[in-house]
Design a protein around this motif. Structure first.
Motif, PDB file in Angstrom:
ATOM      1  N   TYR A   8       9.936 -16.488 -60.545  1.00  0.00           N
ATOM      2  CA  TYR A   8      10.012 -17.947 -60.538  1.00  0.00           C
ATOM      3  C   TYR A   8      10.159 -18.489 -59.114  1.00  0.00           C
ATOM      4  O   TYR A   8       9.439 -19.402 -58.708  1.00  0.00           O
ATOM      5  N   THR A   9      11.063 -17.912 -58.344  1.00  0.00           N
ATOM      6  CA  THR A   9      11.325 -18.385 -56.978  1.00  0.00           C
ATOM      7  C   THR A   9      10.118 -18.183 -56.076  1.00  0.00           C
ATOM      8  O   THR A   9       9.754 -19.077 -55.309  1.00  0.00           O
ATOM      9  N   SER A  10       9.497 -17.021 -56.176  1.00  0.00           N
ATOM     10  CA  SER A  10       8.343 -16.774 -55.309  1.00  0.00           C
ATOM     11  C   SER A  10       7.139 -17.597 -55.753  1.00  0.00           C
ATOM     12  O   SER A  10       6.318 -17.982 -54.925  1.00  0.00           O
ATOM     13  N   LEU A  30       7.216 -20.648 -56.838  1.00  0.00           N
ATOM     14  CA  LEU A  30       7.384 -22.016 -56.364  1.00  0.00           C
ATOM     15  C   LEU A  30       7.114 -22.138 -54.872  1.00  0.00           C
ATOM     16  O   LEU A  30       6.981 -23.241 -54.356  1.00  0.00           O
ATOM     17  N   GLY A  31       7.072 -21.010 -54.198  1.00  0.00           N
ATOM     18  CA  GLY A  31       6.859 -21.038 -52.754  1.00  0.00           C
ATOM     19  C   GLY A  31       8.118 -21.423 -51.996  1.00  0.00           C
ATOM     20  O   GLY A  31       8.069 -21.716 -50.810  1.00  0.00           O
ATOM     21  N   GLU A  32       9.255 -21.425 -52.687  1.00  0.00           N
ATOM     22  CA  GLU A  32      10.510 -21.810 -52.041  1.00  0.00           C
ATOM     23  C   GLU A  32      11.079 -20.703 -51.170  1.00  0.00           C
ATOM     24  O   GLU A  32      11.783 -20.973 -50.212  1.00  0.00           O
ATOM     25  N   ALA A  33      10.793 -19.458 -51.537  1.00  0.00           N
ATOM     26  CA  ALA A  33      11.354 -18.338 -50.796  1.00  0.00           C
ATOM     27  C   ALA A  33      10.317 -17.237 -50.688  1.00  0.00           C
ATOM     28  O   ALA A  33       9.597 -16.952 -51.643  1.00  0.00           O
ATOM     29  N   GLU A  61      12.931 -13.013 -47.632  1.00  0.00           N
ATOM     30  CA  GLU A  61      14.131 -13.832 -47.829  1.00  0.00           C
ATOM     31  C   GLU A  61      14.847 -13.441 -49.116  1.00  0.00           C
ATOM     32  O   GLU A  61      16.078 -13.329 -49.144  1.00  0.00           O
ATOM     33  N   CYS A 111      13.784 -14.321 -62.149  1.00  0.00           N
ATOM     34  CA  CYS A 111      14.177 -15.228 -61.056  1.00  0.00           C
ATOM     35  C   CYS A 111      13.327 -14.988 -59.806  1.00  0.00           C
ATOM     36  O   CYS A 111      12.936 -15.943 -59.129  1.00  0.00           O
TER      37      CYS A 111
END
Length: 138
Positions: free
Chosen positions: A17-19, A21-24, A28, A14
């Motif tokens: 995957y999250t990093s 996507l550049g979402e978080a 954070e 996770c």
């Protein structure tokens, strides 16, 4: 232990995957992981009637600061390195524990566990063989 390993693998995936996507950002992700853990621990403390008062505040603060730095670096490594490489490097922690044990023994003028030092060296060589570091990007 298998269930814990499964959940750590899920968490690593996770974070990757999250990093990716550049979402978080790394900070954070560390914040939310720590915040959710704190809420869970606080709920247990309150429901069982415990207190968060401690005689060892300085020790807890040191551990918290070092833990936050460690988590930030761990999550950053998952974000910027291949997940397999990051996980392999994470499994080098026992080597650093053994090195710390030898340093503490030498500082306290005790007999250093030199056999442990040989095991550290063998472990480090094994990691180098597994990761196959190279100077050239191939």
């Amino acid at each position: 232990m298998l269930v814990a390993a499964f959940f750590f693998a899920c968490m690593s995936a996770c974070v990757k995957y999250t990093s990716g996507l550049g979402e978080a950002g790394t900070f954070e992700i560390v914040f939310y992981r720590s915040f959710i853990g704190m809420m869970f621990i606080l709920a247990i403390v309150l429901t069982r009637g415990y207190t968060v008062r401690t005689k060892h505040l300085t020790g807890h603060l040191k551990r918290s600061i070092l833990g936050t730095i460690a988590f930030t670096m761990w999550f950053a490594s998952m974000a910027y390195l291949p997940l397999g490489t990051s996980t392999t490097l994470n499994y080098t922690a026992p080597i650093f524990i053994a090195i710390t044990t030898i340093i503490v023994a030498l500082r306290n003028k005790q007999k250093a566990p030199w056999l442990l030092g040989l095991a550290i060296l063998a472990g480090f060589i094994g990691i180098c063989l597994i990761l196959r570091p190279s100077v050239n990007e191939e």
